[in-house]
Structure formats: structure tokens, C-alpha cells
Design a protein around this motif. Structure first.
Motif, PDB file in Angstrom:
ATOM      1  N   VAL A 191      -1.905   1.574  -5.898  1.00  0.00           N
ATOM      2  CA  VAL A 191      -1.727   0.321  -5.165  1.00  0.00           C
ATOM      3  C   VAL A 191      -3.063  -0.423  -5.099  1.00  0.00           C
ATOM      4  O   VAL A 191      -4.120   0.177  -5.294  1.00  0.00           O
ATOM      5  N   PRO A 192      -3.020  -1.751  -4.831  1.00  0.00           N
ATOM      6  CA  PRO A 192      -4.247  -2.559  -4.884  1.00  0.00           C
ATOM      7  C   PRO A 192      -5.370  -2.018  -3.990  1.00  0.00           C
ATOM      8  O   PRO A 192      -6.538  -2.035  -4.375  1.00  0.00           O
ATOM      9  N   ASP A 193      -5.007  -1.526  -2.801  1.00  0.00           N
ATOM     10  CA  ASP A 193      -6.027  -1.063  -1.867  1.00  0.00           C
ATOM     11  C   ASP A 193      -6.842   0.107  -2.431  1.00  0.00           C
ATOM     12  O   ASP A 193      -8.062   0.144  -2.308  1.00  0.00           O
ATOM     13  N   ASN A 197       0.782  -1.222   0.000  1.00  0.00           N
ATOM     14  CA  ASN A 197       0.000   0.000   0.000  1.00  0.00           C
ATOM     15  C   ASN A 197       0.820   1.282   0.000  1.00  0.00           C
ATOM     16  O   ASN A 197       0.257   2.371   0.067  1.00  0.00           O
ATOM     17  N   THR A 198       2.141   1.154  -0.077  1.00  0.00           N
ATOM     18  CA  THR A 198       2.932   2.390  -0.108  1.00  0.00           C
ATOM     19  C   THR A 198       3.911   2.483  -1.282  1.00  0.00           C
ATOM     20  O   THR A 198       4.247   3.583  -1.695  1.00  0.00           O
ATOM     21  N   VAL A 199       4.373   1.353  -1.808  1.00  0.00           N
ATOM     22  CA  VAL A 199       5.409   1.429  -2.839  1.00  0.00           C
ATOM     23  C   VAL A 199       4.826   1.737  -4.219  1.00  0.00           C
ATOM     24  O   VAL A 199       5.263   2.643  -4.913  1.00  0.00           O
ATOM     25  N   GLY A 200       3.819   0.981  -4.628  1.00  0.00           N
ATOM     26  CA  GLY A 200       3.271   1.146  -5.975  1.00  0.00           C
ATOM     27  C   GLY A 200       4.188   0.507  -7.007  1.00  0.00           C
ATOM     28  O   GLY A 200       5.278   0.034  -6.677  1.00  0.00           O
ATOM     29  N   GLY A 201       3.737   0.515  -8.256  1.00  0.00           N
ATOM     30  CA  GLY A 201       4.556  -0.039  -9.325  1.00  0.00           C
ATOM     31  C   GLY A 201       4.743  -1.536  -9.195  1.00  0.00           C
ATOM     32  O   GLY A 201       4.132  -2.189  -8.349  1.00  0.00           O
ATOM     33  N   ALA A 202       5.600  -2.070 -10.048  1.00  0.00           N
ATOM     34  CA  ALA A 202       5.850  -3.510 -10.041  1.00  0.00           C
ATOM     35  C   ALA A 202       6.605  -3.905  -8.773  1.00  0.00           C
ATOM     36  O   ALA A 202       6.333  -4.943  -8.172  1.00  0.00           O
ATOM     37  N   MET A 207       0.052  -5.603 -12.554  1.00  0.00           N
ATOM     38  CA  MET A 207       0.105  -6.403 -11.322  1.00  0.00           C
ATOM     39  C   MET A 207      -0.760  -5.815 -10.216  1.00  0.00           C
ATOM     40  O   MET A 207      -1.433  -6.546  -9.494  1.00  0.00           O
ATOM     41  N   ASN A 208      -0.754  -4.492 -10.076  1.00  0.00           N
ATOM     42  CA  ASN A 208      -1.548  -3.881  -9.005  1.00  0.00           C
ATOM     43  C   ASN A 208      -3.048  -4.015  -9.285  1.00  0.00           C
ATOM     44  O   ASN A 208      -3.827  -4.285  -8.373  1.00  0.00           O
ATOM     45  N   PHE A 209      -3.451  -3.839 -10.546  1.00  0.00           N
ATOM     46  CA  PHE A 209      -4.861  -4.026 -10.891  1.00  0.00           C
ATOM     47  C   PHE A 209      -5.264  -5.495 -10.758  1.00  0.00           C
ATOM     48  O   PHE A 209      -6.374  -5.803 -10.331  1.00  0.00           O
ATOM     49  N   GLU A 210      -4.332  -6.402 -11.111  1.00  0.00           N
ATOM     50  CA  GLU A 210      -4.611  -7.843 -10.976  1.00  0.00           C
ATOM     51  C   GLU A 210      -4.894  -8.209  -9.529  1.00  0.00           C
ATOM     52  O   GLU A 210      -5.856  -8.910  -9.227  1.00  0.00           O
ATOM     53  N   MET A 211      -4.038  -7.710  -8.626  1.00  0.00           N
ATOM     54  CA  MET A 211      -4.236  -8.021  -7.207  1.00  0.00           C
ATOM     55  C   MET A 211      -5.546  -7.425  -6.705  1.00  0.00           C
ATOM     56  O   MET A 211      -6.283  -8.071  -5.967  1.00  0.00           O
TER      57      MET A 211
END
Lengths: 216, 324
Positions: free
Chosen positions: B82-84, A77-82, B111-115
Motif C-alpha cells: 500500500v502507498p503508506d 492502507n489495508t486493501v492493497g492492489g488496484a 497505482m500504489n507506487f504512483e500514489m
């Protein structure tokens, strides 16, 4: 019998890594500027600063709580990206492997790292030679397993894993990127070290520092 | 670094505050960095959520509103949300007809949308995802994303089902191609220096939207020549002749004035005409940007009668509005 890796030493590993990320933030960003979008150092540092703040507030009762609820959730919830998803996935899978344990022996720890590595490969759809963090992590896990199987203690095995991770990181320089933003550069990605592999090598080095010292 | 900011770390949050103040038709969740249509969830309508790194404005927040997106998640500059965040947005806009995730093809975004979609499925939400990969150089999601959001948004507004709206989005993605050029680099606020150095005499061909270097560095050339560099690979990749024509889109990267974009549009239209491609609709302006980068991208979308009607349908967002 208590294992050689426990909640306290794992927390020390994370704090050591956070410190090393902060110290190498500019280097990681410079590497990412050459072949990516110049945010790896900034993003990782933001994430691990948040993880350290969370560690200061919580006293995790077992490994799963530490690596899932404190480390992985915060990173996600803080880094973002891959990088955010992949590092979170790595720790999440180690947490699953550890279950409710407060400590792990050497072999169980190596097995947990192997599970984390495989989950990273699956989530990121990466393989060896794609020029990603996998290229530092995979040889490190392999070296750790090999050293332990040969009778080495955790400390010596992690030192060998660090050497393997560093070599894996260096070997990404001549590779043609097949994943991530660097892949859009085509041939121009050749000659630059992968920033994800660089941060992953720091992660293994931090493990040798934090987990190796207690077990001798 | 010379920017109109207060603190590099606060750029995204402070810009969202400005969006909220300037557009009362939007509801902004500052905590989760999500921009909502004020009337979301819209009863009976398939909901659309997109998002991505910040620094591409007006994408995506500027396209929230009637006939386009129901929510847009803002990540840090050039970093996926992010996923949240995505999960919160998905839950908040779901009106029971399902939610479509529109995702640009970057590993972090995917990846973030997938999660988020996996978490949403655990909450029994119906989510479909469409990944946009129109860039002919690296299959990244670039200019076409704007057209997908407009056209799929119109399909949802018409009351089409989730699978129908997803099909429309996929059809647009399959029929569109883009290519970009940079004349300058750009500076990520938190980094403070340009991502790469580009001499006055050179340009980067085959760029994305993150200030990253392109596939090839060439000496700067006249607009006529640059238009060929951009269109040749597009026209080689897909047949745009026949049918009901194309939607041609010349997009500014953030630091190029409209006078140059129109000049480029003329070159693009000339080449398309010579190639037997009929332009049915056009869009010219800076809609998906890379901070203050100078340069442009060209997008060509094969359109049929259905897509053109959806394109013409009313839209009312901060950055795109017509027909109402």
C-alpha cells in the motif's frame, strides 16, 4: 435546510457495504479465481473490516472527515492492489466534493458520486467496456442523475441506479478484459463476470438500502 | 490445503520474522512490512526500493543488500503493497541522492507506487519510477525484474546519479523479454484451494506470477517442445543477435526442482545457439516464484559491455551473492 444525505446515513452506507462484502466474500473470490488472482474477496473484506473498526472508534464531525480520514485512508492502507487504490480514490473524491458539509442534498450527492467516478477512471486509466468496476459504477451514476433530473426522490433514484449497476455488472461477462489481471487471459477472459464490477454493484445496492430508506 | 503455516492470515508477517532472524544483515520493520539494508540510508548513494505482493520469494526481500535493493515492501500474498508502506520505505532510505522505485507492471502495483510517489513529492523527495513489463504475452513484470534489480543496484552502488540509474533500469527493461509456463496451479493461503484446476495431462502457456491461468492451455509436451513454445515468441519480439550477447535466465516458479531447470536451460541454450544468439551470462534457479506452482519462465536480456560489468559487480543479498 439539511440535505437528504448526512454523516450518519453515509456511515450506514459504508457499514451496509461492509456487511455485504463479508457475505459475498467467497463469491467475489470465486469470480476473481476464474480471471484474476483469487484475492478480491479476501482483500475487500480485510479492508472493510478495518473500516468498520475505525467507524466504531471515531465520531466524524463532517462528511469529509468520515469519507477521507476514516474510510479512504483505512482502505488505502489495508486493501492493497488496484481495488484498494480505486475504492479509496472514489471515497476521497466524494469527500473533496462534500467539503466541510454535514449533509448534502440529492443533486450535490449525485455530483459528488460523478466526481468520484471520474477520478476512478483517471487513476485506473479505464473507460467503458474495459471490463472493470467502472462498467457497473458508470451506468449507476448515470441512472441516478437521470432519475433525479426527472424528478424522482433519492430513494427511487438509487433503486434505479442499483438496477443499472446490476445490468452493468452482468454486461461485463461477455466483454474482453482490457485492464487488470484478467486482461492477460486475452480471449479466455470472455464469459466471466468481472469481480470489481460485482463489488461495485454491491456498493450501489448498499447505497439504496442505507441512503434510500430515510429519504423516501 | 497442505502448507507449513500456523494461520493463513499470519503468513506474511511470520515469514518476515524468519527473514529477520536468518539474516542479521537486514533490518525488518514488522509494523510496515518493509525489509531494509541494515546500513540504509547509504550516504551519497541513489536508493532503490521495490516491492510487490508476497508469494514470489525470494523476490523482493531476498534481493535487499549490497549491490541490489535498499528496501523491499511486502504486500499480502499476490497483492501489491500500500502507498503508506512504500512512502515509509522511500523516506527511510533516501540519502539525499534520490530514490528509484522499481515497479512490476500490474495495475495494483503501478497505482500504489504512483500514489506513494505523489505523496513523496509532497514531502520534497526526489523519486523516479521504472515500470518493468518484460512478459511478451501481457506486458507484465516477470523474470526480468530480478535482472533489473541486480543491474540498476550495481549502477547505484557505483555512485551513478538518479537519472543515470533510472536510465540503466529502463535500458534493461527495453532489452529483455520473458515468457512462462505452469504445470500446476498454486494455493493462496487465505483462499485455501488452488486458483485453477490443471489436469495432469495439460500445461498453461503464457502465465504470470500470480497463479493466474495463462493465455493458452496445451497438452503437456517434452521439455524440448516447451522451450520452443517459450522462446519462439521471445525471439520474434526482439532481435537478440549481435552486440555483446545476452544474459539467459531460466527461473523456477516455486515447485519445480533444479534438475528440471537445468534440463530446461540446456534446451534454451541449444535453441539460442541455433538462432545465432550468443549467451554471455546465465542464471538458473527459483528467484521470482508463484508460491508452490510448478513450471518455469525464460528471460533473455540483450547485454552490452556496461550491462555485463554491472551484472558481474559484487552483490550480497539473501538470495543472490557473488564477487565479494
Amino acid at each position: 435546510m439539511g440535505g437528504t444525505v448526512n454523516v450518519e446515513s453515509l456511515a450506514r452506507w459504508i457499514r451496509t457495504f461492509a456487511r455485504d462484502i463479508a457475505a459475498n466474500q467467497d463469491l467475489l473470490t470465486r469470480l476473481d479465481s476464474a480471471i484474476g488472482d483469487a484475492d478480491h474477496g479476501v482483500n475487500m473484506n480485510r479492508g472493510f473490516e478495518a473500516v468498520v473498526a475505525a467507524l466504531d472508534k471515531h465520531r466524524p464531525s463532517n462528511i469529509a472527515v468520515l469519507l477521507r480520514d476514516v474510510v479512504a485512508t483505512t482502505l488505502l492502507n489495508t486493501v492493497g492492489g488496484a481495488a484498494g487504490v480505486l475504492y479509496a480514490t472514489f471515497f476521497l473524491r466524494i469527500a473533496v466534493a462534500a467539503g466541510q458539509e454535514r449533509s448534502l442534498d440529492d443533486l450535490a450527492f449525485a455530483k459528488a458520486l460523478r466526481a468520484g467516478l471520474e477520478e476512478v477512471a483517471q487513476r485506473g486509466k479505464v473507460a467503458a467496456g474495459d471490463k472493470t468496476m467502472f462498467d457497473a459504477l458508470a451506468p449507476a451514476v448515470e441512472a441516478l442523475e437521470g432519475a433525479l433530473a426527472g424528478g424522482a426522490g433519492l430513494s427511487a433514484a438509487l433503486r434505479r441506479a442499483t438496477v443499472a449497476a446490476d445490468a452493468g455488472r452482468d454486461a461485463t461477462a461477455p466483454m474482453l478484459a482490457r485492464k487488470g489481471r484478467a486482461s492477460y487471459l486475452g480471449q479466455r477472459s470472455i464469459g466471466h463476470q468481472d469481480p470489481g464490477a460485482a463489488s461495485a454493484a454491491l456498493l450501489i445496492a448498499a447505497a439504496a438500502t442505507a441512503l434510500g430508506e430515510a429519504s423516501g | 490445503m497442505k502448507k507449513l503455516i500456523n494461520d493463513p492470515a499470519g503468513v506474511v508477517a511470520e515469514a518476515l520474522r524468519g527473514m529477520a532472524a536468518a539474516h542479521p544483515g537486514l533490518r525488518v520493520d514488522q509494523q510496515n512490512k518493509v525489509i531494509y539494508r541494515a546500513d540504509a540510508p547509504v550516504a551519497g548513494k541513489v536508493a532503490l526500493v521495490s516491492g510487490g505482493g508476497s508469494g514470489h520469494e525470494p523476490l523482493h526481500g531476498g534481493f535487499v543488500g549490497l549491490g541490489m535493493l535498499d528496501a523491499a515492501c511486502a504486500g499480502e500474498v499476490f497483492t501489491s503493497p500500500v502507498p503508506d508502506q512504500i512512502l515509509q520505505a522511500t523516506k527511510a532510505i533516501d540519502a539525499g541522492a534520490g530514490v528509484l522505485h522499481i515497479v512490476k507492471n500490474y495495475s495494483g502495483d503501478v497505482m500504489n507506487f504512483e500514489m506513494a510517489a505523489e505523496f513523496a513529492a509532497e514531502s520534497a523527495l526526489e523519486v523516479r519510477s521504472v515500470v518493468i513489463d518484460d512478459d511478451v504475452v501481457g506486458r507484465r513484470g516477470v523474470g526480468l525484474t530480478v535482472l533489473v534489480e541486480k543491474i540498476a543496484g550495481a549502477a547505484a552502488e557505483q555512485g551513478r546519479s538518479l537519472s543515470e540509474v533510472a536510465d540503466v533500469a529502463r535500458k534493461v527493461n527495453a532489452g529483455g523479454r520473458s515468457m512462462g509456463v505452469a504445470l500446476t496451479s498454486c494455493t493462496v493461503p487465505a483462499v485455501g484451494r488452488p486458483t485453477f484446476e490443471l489436469p495432469e495431462t495439460d500445461m498453461e502457456i503464457g502465465i504470470g506470477i500470480h497463479g493466474e491461468p495463462g493465455r493458452q492451455r496445451l497438452p503437456l509436451a517434452p521439455a524440448k517442445q516447451v522451450a520452443e513454445y517459450l522462446l519462439d515468441p521471445i525471439l520474434a519480439d526482439l532481435d537478440f543477435t549481435g552486440g555483446d550477447g545476452v544474459i539467459a535466465f531460466v527461473n523456477g516458479m516455486g515447485g519445480t526442482p533444479l534438475i528440471e531447470l537445468y534440463l530446461m536451460y540446456h534446451e534454451v541454450a541449444t535453441i539460442l545457439g541455433k538462432s545465432g544468439v550468443r549467451i554471455a551470462r546465465s542464471l538458473v534457479g527459483s528467484y521470482i516464484t508463484s508460491l508452490e506452482m510448478a513450471g518455469c519462465s525464460v528471460t533473455v536480456l540483450r547485454a552490452d559491455d556496461d550491462l555485463l560489468k554491472l551484472w558481474d559487480a559484487p552483490v550480497h543479498t539473501a538470495a543472490l551473492r557473488w564477487g565479494r
